[in-house]
Design an enzyme around this catalytic site. Structure first.
Site, PDB file in Angstrom:
ATOM      1  N   GLY A  88       0.825  -1.192   0.000  1.00 25.88           N
ATOM      2  CA  GLY A  88       0.000   0.000   0.000  1.00 25.88           C
ATOM      3  C   GLY A  88       0.862   1.245   0.000  1.00 25.88           C
ATOM      4  CD  GLN A 137       3.071   5.741   2.926  1.00 25.90           C
ATOM      5  OE1 GLN A 137       2.068   5.194   2.468  1.00 25.90           O
ATOM      6  NE2 GLN A 137       4.135   5.077   3.349  1.00 25.90           N
ATOM      7  CB  CYS A 174       5.408   1.861   7.279  1.00 23.82           C
ATOM      8  SG  CYS A 174       4.791   3.401   6.584  1.00 23.82           S
ATOM      9  CG  LEU A 175       6.455   1.179   1.129  1.00 25.01           C
ATOM     10  CD1 LEU A 175       5.759   1.525  -0.185  1.00 25.01           C
ATOM     11  CD2 LEU A 175       7.588   0.205   0.917  1.00 25.01           C
ATOM     12  CG  HIS A 207      -0.328   0.635   7.261  1.00 22.28           C
ATOM     13  ND1 HIS A 207       0.592   0.371   8.236  1.00 22.28           N
ATOM     14  CD2 HIS A 207       0.296   1.430   6.357  1.00 22.28           C
ATOM     15  CE1 HIS A 207       1.738   0.980   7.934  1.00 22.28           C
ATOM     16  NE2 HIS A 207       1.574   1.636   6.794  1.00 22.28           N
ATOM     17  CD  GLU A 208      -0.930   2.242   2.845  1.00 18.69           C
ATOM     18  OE1 GLU A 208      -0.610   3.448   2.767  1.00 18.69           O
ATOM     19  OE2 GLU A 208      -0.097   1.347   3.057  1.00 18.69           O
ATOM     20  CG  HIS A 229       0.193   6.484   5.857  1.00 25.22           C
ATOM     21  ND1 HIS A 229       1.318   7.000   6.468  1.00 25.22           N
ATOM     22  CD2 HIS A 229       0.466   5.179   5.601  1.00 25.22           C
ATOM     23  CE1 HIS A 229       2.235   6.069   6.576  1.00 25.22           C
ATOM     24  NE2 HIS A 229       1.744   4.942   6.062  1.00 25.22           N
TER      25      HIS A 229
END
Length: 176
Positions: free
Chosen positions: A47, A52, A101-102, A143-144, A147
């Site tokens: 994701g 991000q 997480c990226l 999770h996304e 953000h």
């Protein structure tokens, strides 16, 4: 298409609430979605939220690779977008999920998440979508979605002792 730069933890863009997308069918938005999918795939992520990649918009892209699918209730899902998403828990059942997480490369932690959620929003083609998600997909969507509200997964962790570097967790085991 273009690979986008991913903001890392510490950058203020990750802590600010995102604003609603006003025109889900705008050509620039479609380009952003395509670039975000390409960036997510290149980074081997599940994701990626617009904040991000330095865009304060309520938009994220996601996928469920075949190896992450948890079966019939959680089938594989090709890359997709969710614009102006709304998530609601289906019930109160929670499960701890190991997340990465990226924007926090090389680290993972155990995060409590709702087992099942209802979602709705607009897809990358500008059409309304809705459904029920469980398993890995439910985790990715939550999770996304965080953000978009300026929340990183460690902020959801009740015990930071359950967070570590990928390499160390692989070497010594994941403390569940």
């Amino acid at each position: 298409m273009t690979l986008l730069k991913i903001a890392r933890m510490g950058h203020p863009v990750l802590l600010q609430p995102a604003r609603a997308v006003t025109d889900p069918q705008a050509p620039a938005l479609r380009t952003l979605v395509a670039d975000m999918i390409e960036t997510m795939l290149d980074a081997q992520g599940a994701g990626l939220a617009a904040p991000q990649v330095h865009h304060g918009l309520r938009l994220f892209v996601y996928q469920v690779p075949p190896g992450r699918s948890a079966g019939e209730d959680d089938p594989p899902c090709p890359p997709a977008a969710l614009i102006n998403p709304v998530l609601d828990p289906v019930d109160t059942e929670m499960v701890d999920r190991l997340e990465g997480c990226l924007s926090i490369p090389g680290m993972r932690g155990w995060v409590p998440r709702y087992r099942r959620i209802a979602y709705r929003g607009i897809n990358g083609q500008g059409q309304p979508v809705h459904g029920i998600a469980s398993g890995f997909l439910a985790n990715v969507l939550q999770h996304e979605y965080d953000h978009l509200d300026g929340i990183l997964y460690p902020m959801r962790m009740p015990d930071l002792g359950r967070m570590g570097f990928d390499s160390e967790m692989a070497r010594y085991g994941e403390r569940t």
